[in-house]
Design an enzyme around this catalytic site. Structure first.
Site, PDB file in Angstrom:
ATOM      1  N   ASP A   2       1.504  10.097   4.442  1.00 53.67           N
ATOM      2  CA  ASP A   2       1.743   8.870   4.978  1.00 53.67           C
ATOM      3  C   ASP A   2       2.793   7.862   4.575  1.00 53.67           C
ATOM      4  O   ASP A   2       3.911   8.199   3.571  1.00 53.67           O
ATOM      5  CB  ASP A   2       0.811   8.017   4.200  1.00 53.67           C
ATOM      6  CG  ASP A   2      -0.190   6.846   5.108  1.00 53.67           C
ATOM      7  OD1 ASP A   2       0.403   6.944   6.141  1.00 53.67           O
ATOM      8  OD2 ASP A   2      -0.786   6.293   4.720  1.00 53.67           O
ATOM      9  N   GLU A   3       3.415   6.823   5.468  1.00 55.73           N
ATOM     10  CA  GLU A   3       4.280   6.268   5.239  1.00 55.73           C
ATOM     11  C   GLU A   3       5.787   6.961   5.212  1.00 55.73           C
ATOM     12  O   GLU A   3       6.476   7.013   4.808  1.00 55.73           O
ATOM     13  CB  GLU A   3       4.610   5.203   3.943  1.00 55.73           C
ATOM     14  CG  GLU A   3       3.121   3.972   3.711  1.00 55.73           C
ATOM     15  CD  GLU A   3       3.170   3.230   4.438  1.00 55.73           C
ATOM     16  OE1 GLU A   3       4.107   2.901   5.205  1.00 55.73           O
ATOM     17  OE2 GLU A   3       2.036   2.265   4.455  1.00 55.73           O
TER      18      GLU A   3
ATOM     19  N   LYS B 270      -2.891   5.086  11.713  1.00 54.45           N
ATOM     20  CA  LYS B 270      -2.404   6.330  11.052  1.00 54.45           C
ATOM     21  C   LYS B 270      -3.636   6.944  10.017  1.00 54.45           C
ATOM     22  O   LYS B 270      -3.326   7.902   9.722  1.00 54.45           O
ATOM     23  CB  LYS B 270      -0.677   6.011  10.431  1.00 54.45           C
ATOM     24  CG  LYS B 270      -0.034   5.846  11.911  1.00 54.45           C
ATOM     25  CD  LYS B 270       1.461   5.146  11.802  1.00 54.45           C
ATOM     26  CE  LYS B 270       1.788   4.242  10.375  1.00 54.45           C
ATOM     27  NZ  LYS B 270       1.170   2.765  11.527  1.00 54.45           N
ATOM     28  N   THR B 271      -3.107   5.782   9.079  1.00 55.88           N
ATOM     29  CA  THR B 271      -3.379   5.940   7.355  1.00 55.88           C
ATOM     30  C   THR B 271      -5.769   6.927   7.614  1.00 55.88           C
ATOM     31  O   THR B 271      -5.269   7.397   7.443  1.00 55.88           O
ATOM     32  CB  THR B 271      -3.426   4.647   6.756  1.00 55.88           C
ATOM     33  OG1 THR B 271      -2.773   4.776   6.504  1.00 55.88           O
ATOM     34  CG2 THR B 271      -4.058   5.164   5.654  1.00 55.88           C
TER      35      THR B 271
ATOM     36  N   ARG C 248       0.002  -7.707   8.563  1.00 58.60           N
ATOM     37  CA  ARG C 248      -1.335  -7.556   8.161  1.00 58.60           C
ATOM     38  C   ARG C 248      -2.520  -8.305   8.144  1.00 58.60           C
ATOM     39  O   ARG C 248      -3.729  -7.835   7.205  1.00 58.60           O
ATOM     40  CB  ARG C 248      -0.722  -8.227   6.043  1.00 58.60           C
ATOM     41  CG  ARG C 248       0.422  -7.287   5.994  1.00 58.60           C
ATOM     42  CD  ARG C 248      -0.213  -6.053   5.564  1.00 58.60           C
ATOM     43  NE  ARG C 248       1.301  -4.790   6.968  1.00 58.60           N
ATOM     44  CZ  ARG C 248       0.752  -3.748   7.529  1.00 58.60           C
ATOM     45  NH1 ARG C 248       0.097  -3.292   6.747  1.00 58.60           N
ATOM     46  NH2 ARG C 248       1.483  -3.346   7.898  1.00 58.60           N
TER      47      ARG C 248
ATOM     48  N   GLN D  76       8.497  -0.082  10.283  1.00 54.28           N
ATOM     49  CA  GLN D  76       7.772  -0.296   9.080  1.00 54.28           C
ATOM     50  C   GLN D  76       8.657  -0.056   8.322  1.00 54.28           C
ATOM     51  O   GLN D  76       8.281   0.058   6.919  1.00 54.28           O
ATOM     52  CB  GLN D  76       6.515  -0.342   8.565  1.00 54.28           C
ATOM     53  CG  GLN D  76       5.997  -0.732   9.482  1.00 54.28           C
ATOM     54  CD  GLN D  76       4.309  -0.912   9.603  1.00 54.28           C
ATOM     55  OE1 GLN D  76       3.737  -1.339   8.184  1.00 54.28           O
ATOM     56  NE2 GLN D  76       3.696  -0.104  10.093  1.00 54.28           N
TER      57      GLN D  76
HETATM   58  P1  ATP Z   1      -0.652   0.303   9.005  1.00 56.74           P
HETATM   59  O1  ATP Z   1       0.928   0.716   9.675  1.00 56.74           O
HETATM   60  O2  ATP Z   1      -0.435  -1.104   8.757  1.00 56.74           O
HETATM   61  O3  ATP Z   1      -0.366   1.859   7.322  1.00 56.74           O
HETATM   62  P2  ATP Z   1      -2.360   2.373  10.397  1.00 56.74           P
HETATM   63  O4  ATP Z   1      -1.515   2.855  11.248  1.00 56.74           O
HETATM   64  O5  ATP Z   1      -1.888   2.776   9.048  1.00 56.74           O
HETATM   65  O6  ATP Z   1      -1.816   0.636   9.439  1.00 56.74           O
HETATM   66  P3  ATP Z   1      -4.848   2.023   9.831  1.00 56.74           P
HETATM   67  O7  ATP Z   1      -4.333   1.242   8.277  1.00 56.74           O
HETATM   68  O8  ATP Z   1      -5.414   3.430   9.664  1.00 56.74           O
HETATM   69  O9  ATP Z   1      -3.668   2.066  10.373  1.00 56.74           O
HETATM   70  O10 ATP Z   1      -6.114   1.129  10.624  1.00 56.74           O
HETATM   71  C1  ATP Z   1      -5.997  -0.484  10.949  1.00 56.74           C
HETATM   72  C2  ATP Z   1      -7.496  -0.165  11.074  1.00 56.74           C
HETATM   73  O11 ATP Z   1      -7.897   0.061  12.155  1.00 56.74           O
HETATM   74  C3  ATP Z   1      -8.207  -0.049  10.101  1.00 56.74           C
HETATM   75  O12 ATP Z   1      -9.104  -1.378   9.492  1.00 56.74           O
HETATM   76  C4  ATP Z   1      -9.207   1.270  10.732  1.00 56.74           C
HETATM   77  O13 ATP Z   1     -10.450   1.173  10.281  1.00 56.74           O
HETATM   78  C5  ATP Z   1      -9.208   0.594  11.585  1.00 56.74           C
HETATM   79  N1  ATP Z   1      -9.045   2.008  12.693  1.00 56.74           N
HETATM   80  C6  ATP Z   1      -8.276   2.920  13.433  1.00 56.74           C
HETATM   81  N2  ATP Z   1      -9.014   3.693  14.371  1.00 56.74           N
HETATM   82  C7  ATP Z   1     -10.250   2.862  14.619  1.00 56.74           C
HETATM   83  C8  ATP Z   1     -10.912   3.787  15.796  1.00 56.74           C
HETATM   84  N3  ATP Z   1     -10.759   4.376  16.581  1.00 56.74           N
HETATM   85  N4  ATP Z   1     -11.846   2.395  15.905  1.00 56.74           N
HETATM   86  C9  ATP Z   1     -11.842   1.424  15.043  1.00 56.74           C
HETATM   87  N5  ATP Z   1     -11.457   1.352  13.870  1.00 56.74           N
HETATM   88  C10 ATP Z   1     -10.016   1.736  13.691  1.00 56.74           C
HETATM   89 MG    MG Z   2      -1.734   2.919   6.945  1.00 54.70          MG
END
Ligand code: ATP
Ligand code: MG
Length: 770
Positions: A225-226, A33-34, A615, A256
């Site tokens: 975000d969030e 997402k981020t 995490r 979350q």
């Molecule tokens: P959270 O809910 O904990 O905030 P999130 O959904 O925001 O998580 P991110 O932090 O954006 O997730 O991504 C999690 C990890 O996965 C990061 O290390 C990111 O670089 C990696 N990632 C996300 N998308 C891809 C992709 N398409 N290919 C490879 N790595 C990815």
């Molecule tokens: Mg995130």
């Protein structure tokens, strides 16, 4: 296809390139997402959207800084610094700096931290002749905070039947009056508390259509975000700002949501879909962060919550190791076990310190981990705990600086009016406050006309000298930078000298802290606003104070330092680590005894556990102790019920006795009462999340871009003289008007042909003498 789109999966890519119209991404932890949000900003800018038109709101300053950095990296340029990106509080503080006068506040308003705010609550409670033992400032402050985050003003609070009933039942019927008096006092002091940064922002947009219009047109693209943790105030502000462009993109995960209890979890997410005609919803289902085992237990745990938006989350990562479940005899043993494991993994698997995180439910748990790490000589950083800027000597010093910038700031004034002792005792201070209240003017105004208020001759003289001193400091503001003023203050007021003369261990520490403060102010004045162009930016005391007031403890720590990270689960939101220890998995601690009385409370605790688990990238340890000191008493503890929710097949219990032994507005606006009780109350969060530094663009008009000449080679700037013609890599050609600053930090004023006059720090600037 653009390079930055290549690494994304199909859904992520769609989320990035759908730039127009309302978009909501609801997806589980670690699904990117981020990452999508960051790439989206880069994509928008790549499409030609001006950075100045993009508003991105993140949960922490750290996230904002990281996002900026990643955008810069993707685009390989520094335009990203013009983005409005930061926490809700930091971005709104910045806007209020420009607009607060419309609401009757000085634009240089002071931001009260929770200590200041509680002190004001206490003062007005006393003035209302209420008992502060009964109307505990902390509890009253939390109630006020909850009201503001639900956009319930003091008048509305007092007029609301249900809120009044609630307060009556709690036998505190006068909270509304305290709220009202508190708000008036802050206004008189030219101060806003953290919650006001939201509350007043909302008021500003609601009251002044031209201001709303301005920011609606400025922020053509809004990203959040969030989103699951936005409160009603934040929600309403976003809704107002996005109403014209409707280019609002929110990302979040209802599983979350950890800052709201009592059934509020998915309200704002569901509401978002109703606020616009056509909301595009994208679900991301692939987790890139964690091993299959970690993801499986996360899914198993969260299944026990009833009210979740259905989601699937899978990963192509390997199964990885089993989750290590570890029971120890005492909390100290728990700390020791974790330190030993870290030691071993460092040696055997060559892990770096920074690859470990220790997470816990409450701050107090850090002690046993801290002790063990220290004993094992493992470097660590604790997030949370007492911040540098909360230390007494630092607050005292800053109070002087605050009063110089905003003399109406009564909290600052009370702090230093008789420190160091200058013969203005408590009685005189009370008299001044009383006179101020009677005449409805600020305490400072009373002091400037002290002769009219009947002080005794000796006191009168002391006050007059004090006023003269502050005025003389104030007169420096126009011509001196933050450091020069601060240094002068330290010299003139003798309190630094007093600290210096105190040779006790604590005294020496305090003196060093003050020196450290001065160093940091010096650094502020000697670091350009833009490292690329060397442009100086605003180095005034006002600018400095604005920057530090919203600084959190964690912002002062270098996230890249090679140290083990210790923090609460709340603070770990959005982060990831190769190895995670979750400590204190005991009934009463996690889930917390305060939060097991209703299903909603328990579900919130479970979401917190879900956040903790997710995490971890590779290895996860869950630890708990048989006995633990609580309130000074050794207590037995049962294993957390959350442990039982993890199927045994995923657990490795072979560690150190491991094993489970003991079992044991829109609609959102509603009425004031409903809003407050939907669980958006500002209890814990107002202290932890809402403090942050101001990160973001400088709000200046776009500069005329300059492409450096083919033969551009930066010159030795020590040869620079007034009158010379130069080329700056960013601002183009111009003439040196003036040289100033110290020899180790020279500053040139240059009149650029296309960009007007600018002050440039020569240590940073890339200039060619032509
Ligand atoms: P959270 O809910 O904990 O905030 P999130 O959904 O925001 O998580 P991110 O932090 O954006 O997730 O991504 C999690 C990890 O996965 C990061 O290390 C990111 O670089 C990696 N990632 C996300 N998308 C891809 C992709 N398409 N290919 C490879 N790595 C990815
Ligand atoms: Mg995130």
């Amino acid at each position: 296809m653009q390079d930055y789109l290549k690494g994304l999966n199909e859904r992520q890519r769609e989320a990035v390139i759908t730039t127009e119209g309302p978009l909501m991404i609801i997806a589980g932890a670690g699904s990117g997402k981020t990452k999508v949000l960051t790439t989206r900003i880069a994509h928008l800018m790549n499409k030609g959207v001006d950075a100045f038109n993009i508003l991105a709101l993140t949960f922490t300053n750290k996230a904002a800084a990281e996002m900026k950095e990643r955008v810069e990296h993707i685009l390989a340029n520094r335009e990203a610094r013009n983005l409005y990106i930061g926490t809700f509080h930091s971005v709104f503080a910045r806007i209020l700096r420009a607009e607060a006068h419309r609401l009757g506040y000085p634009n240089a308003f002071t931001i009260y931290d929770t200590d200041d705010a509680k002190s004001v609550v206490k003062a007005v409670t006393n003035e209302l002749n209420l008992d502060v033992q009964h109307y505990k400032p902390n509890a009253v402050y939390n109630r006020i905070s909850g009201a503001k985050n639900a956009l319930v003003g003091a008048k509305e609070y007092m007029a609301d039947y249900y809120l009044q009933q609630e307060d009556m039942r709690a036998n505190r019927p006068m909270i509304g009056h305290i709220y009202d008096a508190y708000q008036k006092r802050c206004f008189k002091n030219g101060a806003m508390d953290f919650d006001d940064l939201l509350f007043k922002m909302y008021e500003l947009l609601k009251t002044f259509p031209e201001v709303l219009h301005k920011y609606q047109h400025k922020f053509k693209y809004i990203l959040i975000d969030e989103y699951q943790d936005t409160n009603p105030a934040q929600y309403e502000i976003i809704k107002l700002l996005g109403a014209v462009s409707e280019n609002v993109c929110v990302v979040g995960d209802d599983a979350q949501s950890i800052y709201s209890f009592r059934g509020a979890t998915i309200q704002n997410i569901l509401q978002f879909q109703k606020d616009y005609d056509e909301v595009k919803v994208i679900k991301l289902e692939q987790n890139y962060r964690s091993t299959q085992t970690i993801l499986n237990i996360a899914n198993e745990v969260i299944k026990n919550n009833k009210g979740q938006i259905p989601k699937t989350l899978f990963t192509e990562n390997s199964a990885g190791e089993k989750i290590k479940l570890v029971r120890t005899m005492t909390d100290n043993d728990e700390g020791k076990f974790v330190a030993d494991q870290i030691q071993e993994m460092r040696l055997r698997n060559h892990f770096k310190n920074k690859e470990f995180a220790i997470l816990y439910r409450t701050n107090a748990q850090s002690r046993s981990f801290e002790e063990s790490l220290r004993r094992a000589n493992i470097p660590y950083t604790i997030y949370g705990g007492i911040s540098f800027y909360q230390r007494k000597e630092i607050k005292d010093y800053i109070a002087y600086l605050r009063i110089i910038v905003n003399p109406k700031d009564e909290e600052a004034l009370k702090r230093i009016i008789n420190y160091p002792v200058r013969g203005i005792g408590k009685t005189s201070v009370d008299r001044a406050i009383l006179a101020a209240n009677e005449r409805n003017i600020s305490m400072w105004e009373v002091l400037t006309d002290a002769a009219a208020s009947g002080f005794r001759a000796g006191t009168l003289q002391a006050i007059e000298e004090f006023v003269l001193m502050i005025k003389s400091f104030h007169s420096m503001l126009g011509s001196k930078n933050a450091y020069d003023v601060a240094f002068h203050v330290g010299k003139q007021t003798a309190f630094v000298k007093e600290l210096f003369n105190d040779k006790s261990t604590e005294g020496v520490q305090r003196y060093e802290n003050v020196q450290e403060l001065l160093n940091s102010i010096k650094e502020f004045t000697e670091t350009p606003a833009s490292e690329e162009s060397g442009e100086v930016g605003d180095k005034s005391l006002g600018a400095y104070l604005q920057q530090i007031t919203l600084l959190t403890d964690s912002d002062q720590k270098d996230p890249d330092a090679d140290t083990v990270k210790l923090m609460t689960i709340h603070a770990a939101k959005g982060l990831e680590f190769p190895v995670v220890f979750v400590g204190g998995l005991e009934e009463g601690l996690f889930p917390n005894a305060m939060s097991i009385n209703t299903r909603d409370e328990l579900e919130e605790e479970r979401r917190l556990f879900y956040v903790a688990i997710t995490r971890a990238k590779g290895r996860l340890y869950l630890t708990y102790a048989n006995t633990r000191y609580k309130f000074g008493q050794l207590q037995q503890a049962d294993a957390s019920r959350f442990i039982e929710e993890i199927p045994a097949e995923y657990l490795d219990k072979s560690f150190a006795g491991g094993g489970v032994k003991n079992q044991g507005s829109s609609k959102l606006m509603g009425s004031a009462f409903e809003r407050m009780n939907r669980g958006f109350g500002g209890t814990e969060k107002s202290e932890k999340s809402f403090v942050s530094t101001l990160i973001g663009g400088n709000g200046k008009p776009k500069e005329t871009a300059h492409t450096p000449s083919a033969n551009f080679v930066p010159s030795d700037v020590s040869k620079l003289e007034e009158g010379m013609r130069v080329e700056h890599q960013k601002f183009g050609f111009g003439n040196v008007v003036k040289l100033e600053g110290s020899s180790h930090n020279p500053v040139a004023t240059i009149k650029f042909d296309a960009n007007g006059e600018k002050k440039i720090m020569l240590n940073y600037a890339k200039l060619m003498i032509v």
